[in-house]
Write an enzyme that holds these catalytic residues in place. Structure first.
Site, short mmCIF file in Angstrom:
data_model
loop_
_atom_site.label_atom_id
_atom_site.label_comp_id
_atom_site.label_asym_id
_atom_site.label_seq_id
_atom_site.Cartn_x
_atom_site.Cartn_y
_atom_site.Cartn_z
N GLN A 6 0.95 -1.10 0.32
CA GLN A 6 -0.22 0.26 -0.18
C GLN A 6 0.85 1.36 0.05
OE1 GLN A 6 -3.09 2.81 2.75
NE2 GLN A 6 -3.36 0.18 2.93
N SER A 7 1.65 1.13 0.92
CA SER A 7 2.29 3.19 1.36
C SER A 7 3.18 3.40 -0.45
CB SER A 7 3.25 2.68 2.05
OG SER A 7 4.50 1.65 2.38
N LEU A 46 9.63 -9.19 -13.97
CA LEU A 46 11.22 -9.23 -13.96
C LEU A 46 11.73 -10.48 -13.22
CD1 LEU A 46 13.18 -8.70 -15.91
CD2 LEU A 46 13.66 -6.62 -14.62
N PHE A 52 11.07 -1.69 -0.29
CA PHE A 52 11.94 -3.48 -0.12
C PHE A 52 12.37 -3.93 1.60
CE2 PHE A 52 12.63 -3.57 -4.51
CZ PHE A 52 11.80 -5.08 -4.86
N VAL A 57 6.91 -2.78 9.14
CA VAL A 57 6.21 -2.22 9.81
C VAL A 57 4.69 -2.06 8.59
CG1 VAL A 57 5.03 0.04 10.07
CG2 VAL A 57 7.31 -0.80 10.66
N TYR A 58 3.95 -2.68 9.63
CA TYR A 58 2.39 -2.43 8.76
C TYR A 58 1.60 -1.20 8.92
CZ TYR A 58 3.64 -7.22 7.18
OH TYR A 58 4.39 -7.91 6.21
N GLU A 59 0.72 -0.52 8.46
CA GLU A 59 -0.46 0.10 9.39
C GLU A 59 -0.01 0.55 10.06
OE1 GLU A 59 -2.63 3.55 9.12
OE2 GLU A 59 -1.70 2.66 7.13
N ASP A 62 0.17 3.83 6.12
CA ASP A 62 0.76 3.41 4.74
C ASP A 62 0.44 4.92 3.93
OD1 ASP A 62 1.81 0.82 4.39
OD2 ASP A 62 -0.48 0.21 4.84
N GLY A 68 -8.55 21.60 17.53
CA GLY A 68 -8.07 23.02 17.24
C GLY A 68 -8.24 23.95 18.00
N GLY A 69 -8.55 23.36 19.61
CA GLY A 69 -8.69 24.85 20.95
C GLY A 69 -10.57 25.38 20.83
#
Length: 415
Positions: free
Chosen positions: A16-17, A71, A96, A136-138, A167, A246-247
């Site tokens: 995904q990322s 390939l 990778f 690492v995953y999401e 991701d 946001g306050g």
């Protein structure tokens, strides 16, 4: 002419990322060549399959506007093809495991030798440091980047969000870095490395929580619900439920039909500038002058009572009626929209934010379109490629191989 027309991307990404990043580049007009293992392809092609014999939505929705080249980079003929691709491409994008490209024989130093103008862009889970070799995953990224510890309610466990900030969020960051590197290359003539760690990307999106961490050193966070409830703060930014970040105090409130509809809610912000209008709408005009409610500081210890009164009003209206009433008065509200509601919203179809695409294996499917709209670079969402669909085309038209050479490379098992 598209914004990135003439730019060629060597796409060594999967899941995904990385594919989020290269799909954006494809939407902006770049020629994205997705390199996949022969007979296997991106792992997501066969993950969460809903139509037997067809690529999954997981794959198709992340790989539009790309060409697929199979390939085998472990084969000498495959390495020769890859070297030729590096010579003619502008950007290599990869996610990778750390060290994989080095073991393949294409370290950053080697890539620079082949093509000094090449930009090598990488997604990694962590940046340099003690965890840089970790997978690492999401959800791991959301936890390690600070999002989970600040999400959820104070009396519950940390929560991850349904938004793929680890991701897809990192893919967006990496795309920006690539475009900036391409712009710099116009002046310097040199390529460079671009790194986007997932932990860094999540933390960047959590900057208001890092802001609150520093504010804690000077006293309690008064706009948080726990302040009004008399609950003491610890030494770290707490989970704040649906409080506004946001306050301006805000919460998710029930609307008419909430008993049967899990999405019959609205987000309501008690912005100071429209407080008097809020009082009139909810039938509490006396609060406009009452010293316990007339000013933001006075209301902070009473937010539960204030939002309780507002919710008594919103529960008499649908979430869309709340919008219709509050919008003309500039009261900030927003309906909680489900994925089903978003998928059928006409305005999102018209703007290209949600797009229907036809696929030769699965038929028509719905996908997100480009979230960035450019007046001189319109986006056409092209279906994702079948595995190896463009292998011969790329070898022949991009790399200049003859038909006889392509047959030889195929017979050798390199494609």
């Amino acid at each position: 002419m598209k914004a990135l027309e003439g730019i060629r991307i060597l796409d060594f990404t999967h899941v995904q990322s990385g594919p989020t990043c290269t799909q954006l580049l494809g939407w902006f007009g770049a020629d994205v060549i997705k390199v996949e293992r022969p007979g296997v392809g991106d792992a997501t092609r066969k993950q969460l399959v809903d139509v037997e014999g067809a690529d999954s939505l997981y794959f198709t929705m992340l790989n539009h506007n790309k060409r697929s080249l199979t390939l085998n980079t472990k084969h000498e003929s495959g390495k020769a093809v890859l070297e030729r691709l590096i010579r003619i491409c502008d950007v290599m994008v990869e996610n990778f495991a750390p060290g994989a490209l080095d073991r393949m024989g294409f370290s950053w130093e080697r890539v620079q030798e082949i093509n000094p103008r090449m930009i090598m862009a990488s997604v990694k889970g962590f940046g340099p440091g003690p965890y840089e070799d970790c997978k690492v995953y999401e959800n791991v990224a959301q936890c390690a980047g600070g999002a989970a510890s600040t999400t959820g309610f104070l009396d519950g466990p940390p929560l991850v969000t349904g938004a793929q900030i680890g991701d897809s969020g990192t893919g967006l960051h990496l795309c920006l870095g690539i475009v900036a590197a391409l712009y710099q290359r116009e002046r310097s003539g040199r390529g460079q490395r671009v790194l986007a760690p997932m932990q860094d990307g999540v933390l960047n999106l959590c900057r208001v929580k890092l802001r609150d961490q520093q504010r804690l050193e000077h006293g309690p966070l008064k706009e948080y619900s726990q302040y009004g409830e008399g609950i003491p703060f610890g030494d770290a930014t707490p989970r704040a439920g649906n409080d506004s970040g946001g306050g301006q105090p805000g919460r998710i409130l029930k609307c008419r039909g909430w008993e049967d509809d899990p999405d019959s809610y609205t987000y309501f912000i008690t912005q100071a500038a429209v407080w008097e209008s809020i009082c009139d709408v909810i039938g509490r005009p006396e609060w406009k002058t009452d010293p316990d409610y007339a000013t933001p500081p006075a209301r902070l210890p009473r937010l539960n009572e204030v939002f309780g009164a507002i919710e008594q009003w919103t529960m008499t209206k649908t979430k869309f009626e709340v919008m219709d009433i509050c919008n003309p008065l500039n009261i900030p509200v927003g309906p909680i929209l489900s994925m089903k509601e978003l998928s059928v919203e006409p305005s999102l179809r018209e703007s290209g934010t949600v797009v229907e695409v036809d696929h030769p294996e699965r038929g028509k499917y719905l996908t997100v379109g480009c979230p960035i709209k450019m007046s001189d670079s319109p986006v056409d969402v092209v279906r994702s490629p079948l595995l190896g669909e463009h292998t011969d085309e790329i070898l022949r038209e991009v790399l200049g191989y003859s038909d006889e050479e392509i047959v030889s490379i195929r017979d050798a098992g390199a494609i």
